[in-house]
Scaffold this active site. Structure first.
Site, PDB file in Angstrom:
ATOM      1  CB  THR A  99      35.778  35.872  41.399  1.00 38.40           C
ATOM      2  OG1 THR A  99      36.239  37.221  41.240  1.00 38.40           O
ATOM      3  CG2 THR A  99      35.545  35.240  40.054  1.00 38.40           C
ATOM      4  CE1 TYR A 151      41.808  44.299  37.296  1.00 34.72           C
ATOM      5  CE2 TYR A 151      40.076  45.206  35.902  1.00 34.72           C
ATOM      6  CZ  TYR A 151      40.722  44.108  36.454  1.00 34.72           C
ATOM      7  OH  TYR A 151      40.292  42.836  36.156  1.00 34.72           O
ATOM      8  CB  SER A 182      39.285  43.364  32.384  1.00 41.90           C
ATOM      9  OG  SER A 182      38.097  44.034  32.733  1.00 41.90           O
TER      10      SER A 182
HETATM   11  N1  LIG Z   1      36.018  38.581  38.431  1.00 45.61           N
HETATM   12  C1  LIG Z   1      35.857  39.470  37.464  1.00 45.61           C
HETATM   13  O1  LIG Z   1      34.786  40.095  37.336  1.00 45.61           O
HETATM   14  C2  LIG Z   1      36.964  39.731  36.493  1.00 45.61           C
HETATM   15  C3  LIG Z   1      36.672  40.474  35.336  1.00 45.61           C
HETATM   16  C4  LIG Z   1      37.673  40.725  34.416  1.00 45.61           C
HETATM   17  C5  LIG Z   1      38.943  40.238  34.627  1.00 45.61           C
HETATM   18  N2  LIG Z   1      39.208  39.528  35.749  1.00 45.61           N
HETATM   19  C6  LIG Z   1      40.590  39.044  35.924  1.00 45.61           C
HETATM   20  O2  LIG Z   1      40.565  37.643  36.136  1.00 45.61           O
HETATM   21  C7  LIG Z   1      41.720  37.252  36.884  1.00 45.61           C
HETATM   22  C8  LIG Z   1      41.286  36.385  38.051  1.00 45.61           C
HETATM   23  O3  LIG Z   1      40.469  37.168  38.897  1.00 45.61           O
HETATM   24  P1  LIG Z   1      39.364  36.568  39.869  1.00 45.61           P
HETATM   25  O4  LIG Z   1      38.141  37.359  39.661  1.00 45.61           O
HETATM   26  O5  LIG Z   1      39.316  35.095  39.759  1.00 45.61           O
HETATM   27  O6  LIG Z   1      39.977  37.064  41.259  1.00 45.61           O
HETATM   28  P2  LIG Z   1      40.209  36.369  42.672  1.00 45.61           P
HETATM   29  O7  LIG Z   1      39.127  35.405  42.967  1.00 45.61           O
HETATM   30  O8  LIG Z   1      40.486  37.491  43.600  1.00 45.61           O
HETATM   31  O9  LIG Z   1      41.563  35.561  42.418  1.00 45.61           O
HETATM   32  C9  LIG Z   1      42.768  36.220  42.203  1.00 45.61           C
HETATM   33  C10 LIG Z   1      43.875  35.186  42.225  1.00 45.61           C
HETATM   34  O10 LIG Z   1      45.128  35.871  42.022  1.00 45.61           O
HETATM   35  C11 LIG Z   1      46.024  35.510  43.063  1.00 45.61           C
HETATM   36  N3  LIG Z   1      46.920  36.620  43.375  1.00 45.61           N
HETATM   37  C12 LIG Z   1      46.581  37.888  43.697  1.00 45.61           C
HETATM   38  N4  LIG Z   1      47.690  38.589  43.972  1.00 45.61           N
HETATM   39  C13 LIG Z   1      48.740  37.745  43.822  1.00 45.61           C
HETATM   40  C14 LIG Z   1      50.137  37.874  43.995  1.00 45.61           C
HETATM   41  N5  LIG Z   1      50.702  39.019  44.387  1.00 45.61           N
HETATM   42  N6  LIG Z   1      50.918  36.797  43.767  1.00 45.61           N
HETATM   43  C15 LIG Z   1      50.377  35.620  43.392  1.00 45.61           C
HETATM   44  N7  LIG Z   1      49.044  35.428  43.209  1.00 45.61           N
HETATM   45  C16 LIG Z   1      48.242  36.485  43.435  1.00 45.61           C
HETATM   46  C17 LIG Z   1      45.120  35.172  44.257  1.00 45.61           C
HETATM   47  O11 LIG Z   1      45.738  34.267  45.138  1.00 45.61           O
HETATM   48  P3  LIG Z   1      46.391  34.639  46.549  1.00 45.61           P
HETATM   49  O12 LIG Z   1      45.564  35.739  47.156  1.00 45.61           O
HETATM   50  O13 LIG Z   1      46.368  33.354  47.311  1.00 45.61           O
HETATM   51  O14 LIG Z   1      47.766  35.040  46.216  1.00 45.61           O
HETATM   52  C18 LIG Z   1      43.966  34.462  43.550  1.00 45.61           C
HETATM   53  O15 LIG Z   1      44.290  33.109  43.338  1.00 45.61           O
HETATM   54  C19 LIG Z   1      42.411  38.549  37.295  1.00 45.61           C
HETATM   55  O16 LIG Z   1      43.480  38.817  36.423  1.00 45.61           O
HETATM   56  C20 LIG Z   1      41.323  39.591  37.130  1.00 45.61           C
HETATM   57  O17 LIG Z   1      41.842  40.880  36.898  1.00 45.61           O
HETATM   58  C21 LIG Z   1      38.259  39.255  36.688  1.00 45.61           C
END
Ligand SMILES: NC(=O)c1ccc[n+]([C@@H]2O[C@H](COP(=O)([O-])OP(=O)(O)OC[C@H]3O[C@@H](n4cnc5c(N)ncnc54)[C@H](OP(=O)(O)O)[C@@H]3O)[C@@H](O)[C@H]2O)c1
Length: 247
Positions: free
Chosen positions: A183, A148, A135
């Site tokens: 997201t 985080y 991130s």
């Molecule tokens: N969106 C942003 O602005 C942003 C910015 C920087 C970095 N990121 C990073 O990008 C990645 C994806 O995030 P996103 O924004 O796409 O979030 P999201 O839409 O909330 O998706 C998170 C995913 O992780 C899975 N997950 C969460 N806890 C889990 C667990 N204990 N075991 C297995 N799977 C788990 C969730 O599936 P289930 O709930 O079905 O398990 C879901 O598929 C993350 O690492 C996040 O930190 C996001």
């Protein structure tokens, strides 16, 4: 014997960035293993992506990770995308030890554990590619994100160490550092309409490119780093963030 079809394992494939990444690899002809906890959401995605398999696993539980080789043949894997992650915000002095523990278990320890399973097979086949997701907060933290931001900084360091160790075996390890991407992780759906709109406007305005990222913006970068298109790139951290990092 390995089949000609390339395979990818994408963690956190049921939502957001992981969902888009699964679509991207599938479009490119990969067989995709879709890992998350929510079987229903994974099943919907599987119907869209026939060349795929669902892996239900809770990455907060090391025993479930240990059991993964019973669900995936790691020797067939070409690409691992460590995308799953959680986010919650509090003041630094309000994060409990349990908060730190959960954040690091899902965002860091599980990544190390799943990567180790893949690397032991990648070493035997003398190739393999791992893409991590950190991130912008890893190098530019903001208040209320201590656990985080620290977890994502750890991921960037892990990327470089594993890249150094993997290079003699032709194993590449890279990382995408997203900015603010639209997201469910931001929990905007829980807010009333007016607050949600204000929050979204603010999040759009923070980027020099004046918009939040789309999951596919990140998936494109993940695909580049995961695939042979980046065969001379390892240990890199690619900012995909609408320019927020230079603001
Ligand atoms: N969106 C942003 O602005 C942003 C910015 C920087 C970095 N990121 C990073 O990008 C990645 C994806 O995030 P996103 O924004 O796409 O979030 P999201 O839409 O909330 O998706 C998170 C995913 O992780 C899975 N997950 C969460 N806890 C889990 C667990 N204990 N075991 C297995 N799977 C788990 C969730 O599936 P289930 O709930 O079905 O398990 C879901 O598929 C993350 O690492 C996040 O930190 C996001």
């Amino acid at each position: 014997m390995k089949s000609a079809t390339k395979t990818a394992l994408i963690t956190g494939a049921s939502s957001g960035i992981g969902y888009a990444t699964a679509q991207k690899f599938h479009q490119a002809g990969y067989f995709v293993h879709l890992l998350a906890r929510d079987q229903k959401k994974l099943t919907e995605l599987h119907h869209q992506l026939p060349n795929s398999k669902i892996i239900v696993c809770d990455l907060s539980d090391p025993r479930q990770i240990e059991n993964l080789p019973n669900q995936i043949d790691f020797s067939t894997l070409d690409v691992l995308v460590n995308n799953a992650g959680i986010y919650f915000s509090k003041a630094g002095d309000e994060f409990s030890l349990a908060d730190w523990s959960l954040m690091f278990q899902v965002n860091v320890f599980s990544v190390a554990q799943v990567s180790a399973l893949a690397i032991s097979h990648f070493k035997r086949s003398n190739k393999g590619s791992i893409v991590m997701i950190s991130s912008t907060l890893a190098h530019k933290p903001t208040p209320m994100t201590a656990a985080y931001s620290a977890s994502k900084a750890a991921i960037q360091n892990l990327t470089k160490t594993l890249a150094l160790e993997g290079a003699p075996f032709n194993i590449r390890v890279n990382c995408v550092a997203p900015g603010i991407v639209e997201t469910p992780i931001h929990n905007l759906a829980k807010l009333d309409l007016e607050t949600r709109q204000k929050r979204a406007d603010l999040m759009h305005s923070l980027q020099p490119l004046a918009r939040m990222g789309k999951p596919m913006d990140i998936a494109e970068a993940v695909f580049f780093l995961g695939s042979e298109a980046s065969s001379w790139t390892t240990g890199s951290i690619l900012d995909v963030d609408g320019g927020i990092n230079i603001k």
